[in-house]
Design a protein around this motif. Structure first.
Motif, short mmCIF file in Angstrom:
data_model
loop_
_atom_site.label_atom_id
_atom_site.label_comp_id
_atom_site.label_asym_id
_atom_site.label_seq_id
_atom_site.Cartn_x
_atom_site.Cartn_y
_atom_site.Cartn_z
N PHE A 43 2.51 4.62 -3.52
CA PHE A 43 2.76 3.63 -2.47
C PHE A 43 3.99 2.78 -2.78
CE2 PHE A 43 -1.83 4.27 -1.42
CZ PHE A 43 -1.63 4.71 -0.11
N TRP A 44 4.17 2.43 -4.04
CA TRP A 44 5.35 1.63 -4.41
C TRP A 44 6.63 2.40 -4.15
CZ3 TRP A 44 9.07 2.24 -8.31
CH2 TRP A 44 9.96 1.17 -8.40
N SER A 47 7.33 2.61 -0.50
CA SER A 47 7.85 1.34 0.05
C SER A 47 9.31 1.15 -0.32
CB SER A 47 7.00 0.17 -0.43
OG SER A 47 7.21 -0.10 -1.80
N MET A 50 11.39 3.35 1.92
CA MET A 50 11.45 2.87 3.30
C MET A 50 12.44 1.74 3.52
SD MET A 50 7.61 2.86 4.75
CE MET A 50 6.70 4.35 5.07
N LYS A 51 13.04 1.24 2.46
CA LYS A 51 14.08 0.23 2.63
C LYS A 51 15.29 0.82 3.36
CE LYS A 51 13.02 -2.68 -1.36
NZ LYS A 51 13.55 -3.18 -2.65
N VAL A 55 10.95 4.50 8.90
CA VAL A 55 9.53 4.58 8.56
C VAL A 55 8.89 5.89 9.04
CG1 VAL A 55 8.75 3.28 10.61
CG2 VAL A 55 7.34 3.31 8.54
N TYR A 59 7.39 8.40 6.26
CA TYR A 59 5.95 8.67 6.24
C TYR A 59 5.67 10.15 6.49
CZ TYR A 59 0.98 8.22 6.97
OH TYR A 59 -0.38 8.37 6.86
N TRP A 62 6.60 12.04 3.31
CA TRP A 62 5.63 11.72 2.25
C TRP A 62 4.33 12.49 2.46
CZ3 TRP A 62 1.25 8.17 2.60
CH2 TRP A 62 0.73 7.79 1.36
#
Length: 106
Positions: A43-44, A47, A50-51, A55, A59, A62
Motif C-alpha cells: 500500500f505504501w 501510494s 500514485m503521486k 489513480v 490501481y 497494481w
C-alpha cells in the motif's frame, strides 16, 4: 521511478495474497506477520506511485500484477488448473497492463 514503485507494489500484493493462504485464517503467527508487513509495503509503494501516475492507471496495474502473480503462483504452489483458457485470460491482462503503461502520461 513511479513505475518501479508500482511494479514493486504489485509484487508485494502477490506476496500478501499468497501470505493469506499460508496464514490459515490468521492462526499462524509468522505467516500472519509477514502478510501484514507485505500489505503495508504494498500500500505504501502504491501510494508513492500514485503521486505521479493517474489513480485509475495505478490501481488497474497494481491489481493486474497481483492477479497475474497470484494466479501463476497458485498454479505453481497449490496445483491450481493450468488450462489454456486460464493462460489466455492472463495474457489478456498482461496486454491490458502493457497498454496502460504505453498510453499513460506518467
Amino acid at each position: 521511478m513511479a513505475w518501479a514503485y508500482l511494479i514493486l507494489a504489485g509484487l508485494f500484493e502477490c506476496g500478501w495474497a499468497i501470505g493469506l493462504k499460508y496464514a490459515d485464517g490468521w492462526t499462524r503467527l509468522v505467516p500472519s506477520l509477514l502478510t501484514v508487513a507485505a500489505m503495508a509495503v504494498s500500500f505504501w509503494l502504491l501510494s508513492v506511485a500514485m503521486k505521479s501516475i493517474p489513480v485509475g492507471t495505478a490501481y488497474a496495474v497494481w491489481t493486474g500484477i497481483g492477479t497475474i502473480g497470484v494466479a501463476v503462483l497458485g498454479m505453481i504452489l497449490f496445483d491450481e488448473p493450468r488450462d489454456i483458457m486460464r493462460i489466455l485470460c492472463l495474457l489478456m491482462i498482461v496486454a491490458g497492463i502493457a497498454g496502460l503503461k504505453i498510453f499513460s502520461p506518467a
